[in-house]
Write a protein that holds these residues in place. Structure first.
Motif, PDB file in Angstrom:
ATOM      1  N   LYS A 171       0.813  -1.214   0.000  1.00 46.93           N
ATOM      2  CA  LYS A 171       0.000   0.000   0.000  1.00 46.93           C
ATOM      3  C   LYS A 171       0.849   1.267   0.000  1.00 46.93           C
ATOM      4  O   LYS A 171       0.439   2.307  -0.513  1.00 46.93           O
ATOM      5  CB  LYS A 171      -0.923  -0.007   1.218  1.00 46.93           C
ATOM      6  CG  LYS A 171      -1.978  -1.110   1.162  1.00 46.93           C
ATOM      7  CD  LYS A 171      -2.871  -1.062   2.379  1.00 46.93           C
ATOM      8  CE  LYS A 171      -3.932  -2.171   2.313  1.00 46.93           C
ATOM      9  NZ  LYS A 171      -4.816  -2.145   3.517  1.00 46.93           N
ATOM     10  N   ASN A 172       2.048   1.192   0.579  1.00 46.29           N
ATOM     11  CA  ASN A 172       2.912   2.373   0.626  1.00 46.29           C
ATOM     12  C   ASN A 172       3.779   2.518  -0.628  1.00 46.29           C
ATOM     13  O   ASN A 172       4.621   3.416  -0.721  1.00 46.29           O
ATOM     14  CB  ASN A 172       3.793   2.341   1.868  1.00 46.29           C
ATOM     15  CG  ASN A 172       4.690   1.101   1.912  1.00 46.29           C
ATOM     16  OD1 ASN A 172       4.640   0.258   1.010  1.00 46.29           O
ATOM     17  ND2 ASN A 172       5.488   0.984   2.970  1.00 46.29           N
ATOM     18  N   GLY A 173       3.591   1.617  -1.593  1.00 46.43           N
ATOM     19  CA  GLY A 173       4.331   1.704  -2.849  1.00 46.43           C
ATOM     20  C   GLY A 173       5.650   0.976  -2.877  1.00 46.43           C
ATOM     21  O   GLY A 173       6.296   0.894  -3.928  1.00 46.43           O
TER      22      GLY A 173
END
Length: 262
Positions: A171-173
């Motif tokens: 989700k944070n890349g």
């Protein structure tokens, strides 16, 4: 076995007995013509669109390196006249002028033109990495050889994940841990062969241990062939699964199976 037959095989650090090929010691830098037969190696010829055996002429020359080593240069040709330049470093266990010297091919280098590729072209995008791994192994580089095997396993898993819609990022890349990615892929589209399906991440961990310095070079070299075979098994498994799915699609089996599941 003549020296040309040995040169036609993959380099091996094991000494093998061959027929004598020189009765006189070569001085350093001295050149001499050899009567050892023709060297034949397989390459993928793009003009012929197939794997062909490239042959050298019978006139080969060597140069003395030291009392136990000689250097051999030659050119091998496809029947379509496409050529590849080769260089070998040959070492004798003891007296290189004996009737049956024991020798090994320490190094082999090839200069591939644009129209020629390695014979393991069946591995597609991974052919170059496999060749780099084998080349490092032949050069006695344990970690260097296995780092390429690790790259292959990682790339196979990432490519499979991408193809079946599994994100390789959280989700944070940032990239998700490889173990988590492999687990997701194995549940949806297994890449690890059944024979060692429970040890998929263990294989990756072992590859990583060598790369990160957990083993010395010699231990890495001793494990290379076994690790190489397992990584090849993963790629073969993926390719075989894809081919089987394509064949089932052509026969219409997948549509029937989907209707049966409804």
């Amino acid at each position: 076995m003549r020296l040309a037959e040995l040169l036609s095989k993959p380099p091996n650090m094991t000494f093998s007995p061959i027929e004598g090929f020189t009765r006189k010691q070569l001085a350093v830098g001295e050149q001499r013509q050899l009567d050892i037969g023709s060297v034949g190696l397989n390459f993928y010829c793009k003009q012929c669109n197939d794997i062909r055996t490239f042959w050298s002429s019978d006139r080969l020359y060597c140069i003395g390196v030291n009392e136990r080593q000689i250097s051999i240069d030659c050119v091998v040709n496809c029947r379509c006249a496409t050529s590849v330049a080769l260089w070998f470093l040959v070492e004798s266990y003891s007296d290189i002028t004996g009737q049956s010297p024991e020798v090994r091919i320490m190094k082999r280098r090839e200069k591939l033109p644009d129209g020629v590729a390695l014979s393991n072209e069946q591995y597609g995008d991974f052919a170059e990495l496999f060749e780099k791994a084998n080349q490092a192994y032949r050069d006695g580089l344990g970690a260097g050889s296995i780092v390429h095997l690790r790259k292959i396993m990682e790339r196979i898993t990432v490519q499979t994940a991408t193809a079946i819609g599994i994100s390789v990022r959280g989700k944070n890349g940032s990239r998700i841990p490889f173990k988590n990615l492999l687990d997701k892929v194995e549940k949806k589209h297994p890449v690890i062969p059944q024979e060692f399906s429970a040890d998929g991440y263990r294989l990756f961990s072992e590859l990583s241990d060598v790369v990160h310095g957990e083993y010395d070079e010699q231990l890495g070299l001793s494990k290379f062939k076994a690790l190489h075979r397992l990584v090849v098994g993963i790629l073969d498994n993926v390719r075989n699964n894809d081919e089987l799915r394509a064949a089932k699609g052509l026969l219409g089996w997948e549509l029937v199976e989907a209707q049966r599941d409804e």
